[in-house]
Write a protein that holds these residues in place. Structure first.
Motif, PDB file in Angstrom:
ATOM      1  N   LEU A 151       3.670  -3.898  -1.235  1.00 11.92           N
ATOM      2  CA  LEU A 151       4.926  -3.408  -1.759  1.00 11.92           C
ATOM      3  C   LEU A 151       4.839  -1.891  -1.885  1.00 11.92           C
ATOM      4  N   GLY A 152       5.978  -1.219  -1.752  1.00  7.91           N
ATOM      5  CA  GLY A 152       6.007   0.223  -1.946  1.00  7.91           C
ATOM      6  C   GLY A 152       5.994   0.995  -0.639  1.00  7.91           C
ATOM      7  N   ALA A 153       6.157   2.306  -0.760  1.00 14.57           N
ATOM      8  CA  ALA A 153       6.238   3.184   0.406  1.00 14.57           C
ATOM      9  C   ALA A 153       4.890   3.299   1.106  1.00 14.57           C
ATOM     10  N   ALA A 154       4.939   3.391   2.428  1.00 15.47           N
ATOM     11  CA  ALA A 154       3.718   3.423   3.230  1.00 15.47           C
ATOM     12  C   ALA A 154       2.860   4.646   2.939  1.00 15.47           C
ATOM     13  N   ASP A 155       3.458   5.733   2.483  1.00 12.26           N
ATOM     14  CA  ASP A 155       2.696   6.959   2.240  1.00 12.26           C
ATOM     15  C   ASP A 155       2.353   7.164   0.766  1.00 12.26           C
ATOM     16  N   ALA A 156       2.615   6.158  -0.071  1.00 12.79           N
ATOM     17  CA  ALA A 156       2.301   6.263  -1.495  1.00 12.79           C
ATOM     18  C   ALA A 156       0.820   5.978  -1.735  1.00 12.79           C
ATOM     19  N   PRO A 157       0.241   6.456  -2.838  1.00 10.78           N
ATOM     20  CA  PRO A 157      -1.164   6.174  -3.141  1.00 10.78           C
ATOM     21  C   PRO A 157      -1.399   4.667  -3.272  1.00 10.78           C
ATOM     22  N   PRO A 158      -2.486   4.148  -2.693  1.00 12.22           N
ATOM     23  CA  PRO A 158      -2.712   2.707  -2.701  1.00 12.22           C
ATOM     24  C   PRO A 158      -3.301   2.183  -4.014  1.00 12.22           C
ATOM     25  N   VAL A 159      -2.830   1.015  -4.409  1.00 15.75           N
ATOM     26  CA  VAL A 159      -3.360   0.271  -5.555  1.00 15.75           C
ATOM     27  C   VAL A 159      -3.553  -1.166  -5.114  1.00 15.75           C
ATOM     28  N   VAL A 160      -4.703  -1.756  -5.439  1.00 12.72           N
ATOM     29  CA  VAL A 160      -4.971  -3.157  -5.116  1.00 12.72           C
ATOM     30  C   VAL A 160      -5.114  -3.943  -6.415  1.00 12.72           C
ATOM     31  N   LEU A 161      -4.437  -5.083  -6.484  1.00 10.15           N
ATOM     32  CA  LEU A 161      -4.491  -5.955  -7.658  1.00 10.15           C
ATOM     33  C   LEU A 161      -5.300  -7.203  -7.331  1.00 10.15           C
ATOM     34  N   LEU A 162      -6.272  -7.536  -8.177  1.00 11.40           N
ATOM     35  CA  LEU A 162      -7.111  -8.722  -8.002  1.00 11.40           C
ATOM     36  C   LEU A 162      -6.847  -9.700  -9.136  1.00 11.40           C
ATOM     37  N   HIS A 163      -6.575 -10.939  -8.768  1.00 14.40           N
ATOM     38  CA  HIS A 163      -6.343 -11.981  -9.769  1.00 14.40           C
ATOM     39  C   HIS A 163      -7.651 -12.641 -10.175  1.00 14.40           C
ATOM     40  N   LEU A 215       4.856  -1.171 -10.334  1.00 17.91           N
ATOM     41  CA  LEU A 215       4.035  -0.092  -9.788  1.00 17.91           C
ATOM     42  C   LEU A 215       4.536   0.387  -8.427  1.00 17.91           C
ATOM     43  N   ALA A 216       5.284  -0.465  -7.717  1.00 25.41           N
ATOM     44  CA  ALA A 216       5.689  -0.138  -6.353  1.00 25.41           C
ATOM     45  C   ALA A 216       6.644   1.040  -6.262  1.00 25.41           C
ATOM     46  N   ASP A 217       7.210   1.464  -7.381  1.00 25.20           N
ATOM     47  CA  ASP A 217       8.061   2.656  -7.363  1.00 25.20           C
ATOM     48  C   ASP A 217       7.261   3.918  -7.069  1.00 25.20           C
ATOM     49  N   ARG A 218       5.966   3.885  -7.420  1.00 28.26           N
ATOM     50  CA  ARG A 218       5.136   5.082  -7.263  1.00 28.26           C
ATOM     51  C   ARG A 218       3.925   4.871  -6.374  1.00 28.26           C
ATOM     52  N   TYR A 219       3.598   3.601  -6.093  1.00 32.59           N
ATOM     53  CA  TYR A 219       2.366   3.300  -5.365  1.00 32.59           C
ATOM     54  C   TYR A 219       2.636   2.312  -4.242  1.00 32.59           C
ATOM     55  N   ARG A 220       1.697   2.263  -3.297  1.00 27.92           N
ATOM     56  CA  ARG A 220       1.679   1.211  -2.266  1.00 27.92           C
ATOM     57  C   ARG A 220       0.752   0.125  -2.810  1.00 27.92           C
ATOM     58  N   VAL A 221       1.315  -1.009  -3.185  1.00 31.79           N
ATOM     59  CA  VAL A 221       0.601  -2.023  -3.954  1.00 31.79           C
ATOM     60  C   VAL A 221       0.231  -3.204  -3.061  1.00 31.79           C
ATOM     61  N   PHE A 222      -1.056  -3.484  -2.975  1.00 28.76           N
ATOM     62  CA  PHE A 222      -1.573  -4.602  -2.192  1.00 28.76           C
ATOM     63  C   PHE A 222      -1.905  -5.757  -3.130  1.00 28.76           C
ATOM     64  N   VAL A 223      -1.417  -6.944  -2.788  1.00 26.93           N
ATOM     65  CA  VAL A 223      -1.711  -8.155  -3.563  1.00 26.93           C
ATOM     66  C   VAL A 223      -2.212  -9.223  -2.597  1.00 26.93           C
ATOM     67  N   TRP A 224      -3.079 -10.101  -3.089  1.00 25.30           N
ATOM     68  CA  TRP A 224      -3.639 -11.140  -2.222  1.00 25.30           C
ATOM     69  C   TRP A 224      -4.099 -12.321  -3.050  1.00 25.30           C
ATOM     70  N   ASP A 225      -4.064 -13.483  -2.417  1.00 30.77           N
ATOM     71  CA  ASP A 225      -4.635 -14.694  -3.000  1.00 30.77           C
ATOM     72  C   ASP A 225      -6.012 -14.885  -2.393  1.00 30.77           C
ATOM     73  N   MET A 226      -7.020 -14.965  -3.235  1.00 28.16           N
ATOM     74  CA  MET A 226      -8.378 -15.142  -2.729  1.00 28.16           C
ATOM     75  C   MET A 226      -8.520 -16.485  -2.015  1.00 28.16           C
ATOM     76  N   PRO A 227      -9.447 -16.597  -1.067  1.00 28.62           N
ATOM     77  CA  PRO A 227      -9.673 -17.883  -0.398  1.00 28.62           C
ATOM     78  C   PRO A 227      -9.890 -18.991  -1.428  1.00 28.62           C
ATOM     79  N   GLY A 228      -9.196 -20.107  -1.253  1.00 30.05           N
ATOM     80  CA  GLY A 228      -9.307 -21.208  -2.191  1.00 30.05           C
ATOM     81  C   GLY A 228      -8.326 -21.138  -3.339  1.00 30.05           C
ATOM     82  N   TYR A 229      -7.459 -20.123  -3.364  1.00 30.43           N
ATOM     83  CA  TYR A 229      -6.529 -19.907  -4.483  1.00 30.43           C
ATOM     84  C   TYR A 229      -5.110 -19.714  -3.965  1.00 30.43           C
ATOM     85  N   GLY A 230      -4.140 -20.068  -4.806  1.00 27.95           N
ATOM     86  CA  GLY A 230      -2.747 -19.782  -4.512  1.00 27.95           C
ATOM     87  C   GLY A 230      -2.325 -20.307  -3.152  1.00 27.95           C
ATOM     88  N   ALA A 231      -1.759 -19.406  -2.333  1.00 30.49           N
ATOM     89  CA  ALA A 231      -1.256 -19.787  -1.011  1.00 30.49           C
ATOM     90  C   ALA A 231      -2.303 -19.664   0.082  1.00 30.49           C
TER      91      ALA A 231
END
Length: 284
Positions: free
Chosen positions: A24-36, A52-68
């Motif tokens: 989520l967020g603009a491609a040139d924004a500072p990156p943030v990664v969220l870990l569940h 956070l996506a208003d100011r950052y490029r936010v990466f989210v993921w489901d770890m193997p074996g979790y979520g989707a």
């Protein structure tokens, strides 16, 4: 992507199976990664990521074996595997190398995943915030220990009984209590023919040795600026005393307690957590 329709629309083939992720967020924004953490998924970060996506490029993921993400018999979903997969993803996302390092915000056993990737696999972060992290023994409720010790028994529970058990377990992560719709969304991935064995598989593989491998190296954590450790004061899963103990081991770490929140701080006190983390990220 809305709070009520959280969907990870991209895939990555990792060493431990297919990972679903989104950005989520603009491609040139500072990156943030969220870990569940466990037994959750990126869904717990849905509002946080959007904020956070208003100011950052936010990466989210489901770890193997979790979520989707992929779940399957024989799958390695241990903390060791997740740390390696996180390193693979950082490379896939182009978040390695000087100037490309992301800020990382990690909850529960996602904290150990982030620490393992950093200390054992050389992952570099611009900032690091840990939220009620699995980082010191002991961790996990009495129920967690029971499930992990007898996965072959619990996998055979009738589906309705299994769902009720998972529902009560997930609910105990909240201090004030979960909204019914959120509660069901957190339970659903662990039900059905694929989800039920996956629930007990991930607990059985979360061996303390994976924490022991890094616990003595927290003094080597090297991140520009301080490390932020947030903790819900009503955490029934991991003692809040771990916050100060962990901060004492990580150079320059500081603690922010979130009053009234349980282990699942993102659901219990989203505004307070957002304020603490957003302010921290804005420092540098």
């Amino acid at each position: 992507m809305t709070a009520s329709d959280w969907e990870l629309d991209r895939t990555f083939r990792s060493a431990s199976g297919e990972v679903r992720w989104a950005v989520l967020g603009a491609a040139d924004a500072p990156p943030v990664v969220l870990l569940h953490g466990t037994p959750f998924s990126s869904y717990v970060w849905r509002s946080f990521a959007r904020g956070l996506a208003d100011r950052y490029r936010v990466f989210v993921w489901d770890m193997p074996g979790y979520g989707a993400s992929e779940k399957g018999a024989g799958q390695d979903v241990s903390l060791a595997a997740q740390g390696r997969v996180f390193g693979e993803l950082l490379d896939h996302w182009g978040l390695t190398g000087a100037g490309a390092e992301p800020a990382v915000v990690a909850h529960d056993f996602g904290g150990c995943v982030a620490l393992r990737a950093h200390l054992l696999h050389g992952a570099r972060y611009r900032r690091l915030a840990l939220v009620d992290p699995v980082a010191l023994p002991p961790f996990g409720s009495a129920g967690y220990q029971l499930f992990g010790g007898h996965p072959e028994v619990f996998e055979q529970l009738p589906p309705a009984l299994h769902r009720a058990l998972v529902r009560e377990y997930v609910g105990s992560a909240s201090g004030p209590g979960l909204h019914p719709a959120v509660w069901e969304r957190l339970v659903e991935p662990w039900c059905g023919e694929e989800g039920q064995p996956a629930f007990y598989r991930q607990i059985a593989q979360n061996d303390q040795r994976f924490i022991d491998e890094v616990e003595g190296r927290y003094g080597e954590v090297s991140v520009p600026g301080p490390v932020l450790i947030c903790w819900g004061t009503e955490d029934a899963w991991i003692p809040v005393s771990h916050a100060d103990e962990l901060a004492a081991r990580i150079p320059g770490a500081r603690v922010r307690l979130i009053e009234g929140a349980g282990h699942l701080v993102q659901e219990d006190a989203p505004a307070e957590l957002m304020g603490a983390v957003a302010g921290f990220l804005a420092e540098g």
